[in-house]
Motif scaffolding. Sequence first.
Motif, mmCIF file in Angstrom:
data_model
loop_
_atom_site.group_PDB
_atom_site.id
_atom_site.type_symbol
_atom_site.label_atom_id
_atom_site.label_comp_id
_atom_site.label_asym_id
_atom_site.label_seq_id
_atom_site.Cartn_x
_atom_site.Cartn_y
_atom_site.Cartn_z
ATOM 1 N N HIS A 1 0.832 -1.212 0.000
ATOM 2 C CA HIS A 1 0.000 0.000 0.000
ATOM 3 C C HIS A 1 0.857 1.248 0.000
ATOM 4 C CE1 HIS A 1 -3.434 2.558 0.784
ATOM 5 N NE2 HIS A 1 -2.820 3.066 1.847
ATOM 6 N N ARG A 2 1.930 1.223 0.828
ATOM 7 C CA ARG A 2 2.832 2.379 0.862
ATOM 8 C C ARG A 2 3.503 2.593 -0.483
ATOM 9 N NH1 ARG A 2 4.222 0.241 6.002
ATOM 10 N NH2 ARG A 2 6.113 -0.682 5.116
ATOM 11 N N LEU A 3 3.943 1.499 -1.081
ATOM 12 C CA LEU A 3 4.585 1.625 -2.391
ATOM 13 C C LEU A 3 3.595 2.170 -3.422
ATOM 14 C CD1 LEU A 3 6.651 -1.706 -2.504
ATOM 15 C CD2 LEU A 3 7.534 0.612 -2.229
ATOM 16 N N ASN A 4 2.356 1.703 -3.344
ATOM 17 C CA ASN A 4 1.352 2.214 -4.280
ATOM 18 C C ASN A 4 1.081 3.699 -4.052
ATOM 19 O OD1 ASN A 4 1.020 -0.288 -5.468
ATOM 20 N ND2 ASN A 4 -0.659 -0.895 -4.104
ATOM 21 N N THR A 5 1.064 4.109 -2.759
ATOM 22 C CA THR A 5 0.838 5.529 -2.452
ATOM 23 C C THR A 5 1.959 6.393 -2.990
ATOM 24 O OG1 THR A 5 -0.356 4.873 -0.443
ATOM 25 C CG2 THR A 5 0.414 7.159 -0.582
ATOM 26 N N VAL A 6 3.229 5.915 -2.778
ATOM 27 C CA VAL A 6 4.387 6.663 -3.282
ATOM 28 C C VAL A 6 4.340 6.772 -4.793
ATOM 29 C CG1 VAL A 6 6.901 6.620 -3.500
ATOM 30 C CG2 VAL A 6 5.833 6.110 -1.305
#
Length: 414
Positions: free
Chosen positions: A338-343
């Motif tokens: 999720h964090r990677l997708n947000t970044v």
Amino acid sequence: MDFKSIDPMVPTLKGSYRFFCWCSGARLYLLKRCPTDFNVFFGIGMIVFLTGVMATLSGSYAFFTIFQNPYLAMGFGLFWGTLIFFFDWYLVSSLKKENKFIKELITASPRIILAVFLAVVISRPLELKLFESEINGQLETMSQEKYNKYKEVVGVSFIEVEQLQNQNKEFQRTIDELLTQRNMLFELLVEEAEGRSPIAKTGKGSVYREKKAEYDRVNKIYEEEKARLYPLIDANNRRLSQLKSERDQQLVSGNQTLRSAIGFLARLEAYGQLGEQNKGIRYTGWFILFMFICIETGPMFVKLISKRGAYDELLSLEEAKVISQSRQELTQISEKTHRLNTVEKMKSQARLDEELEYSKDFARLLVEAQAEVGREHIKRWKERELRKIDESLEDFQPTIEELIEEAKAYMKPN
């Protein structure tokens, strides 16, 4: 290690005891913490192991009846026994206690069905070995019956033999009838010559000559028929010898084939016929099958009817730990994703903003350039028009509206 600190009363898993507990499908690193469950799993493991041994013996005998090679049968028997052992090991180890009998029974029902099937597979070769002498006798009877049927089939294919034999009998009957008739005429002829006929006159008179003519006629026919029919009989006999030789060879070959057909399927057929003929054999076979069904399904029923013990609690705790750890790892992976997708979304948005700002600057520069071009165009148009005015001031006096329309025409973009 300080051996003095070990309590001698605490049971431990050692040697064959440990092996049979492993055969029960238990996790030994958990079971060693539950000494109260040692005997239960030892008994289950012993049954599973002995079932594998019986499967090895049963498979060896079954394969020996097929291949007639003891070494090959022994190798296949070991393979079969190992396969059955690990299959039972899986069935028992996959059954877990949850203190919910109906649910456990539903879960165990496919395993019980498989266990029944394995019991049938294991018990049948042992039944064949147990009744081997009776089966061998039945095989002899079956072979004789099949040979008789085969003999009838071969006889139909050699129908020419019967035709030639009937033809020879007909030829011989014709010759014998002529011979009998000739002998009878000869007796009458002798009686007439000796005076023993009803006339009672000795000598060769007119009656004798008539009988002699009849005798000569019949004797001539007899000799002609004999000369004609005996060669035919001899030719038929030679053909019969050839056909009988071929038929006998075919019968011998077929008999050898039928007698060699004593493999596993033939023994199963003979065993089935014995069961139909002898109720004692049938009931004994059912008893053996029922016994193996009990042996195969016994470990699972022991687990079903036994209470939930310390080992089951530890196993549930172990599974709960593994599941919790797996879920945590899945959660961490999900959060990281999720964090990677947000970044990535933020980077994409920044690129879009940058491209939008660049588009705005480009549009602004384009508008300024177009305005500058328009001003320059108006300036030059003004100069040109002023020159025209100076040149034709006397002849042309445009109105204000015409000047505005002309200026608009020049200001339109190309």
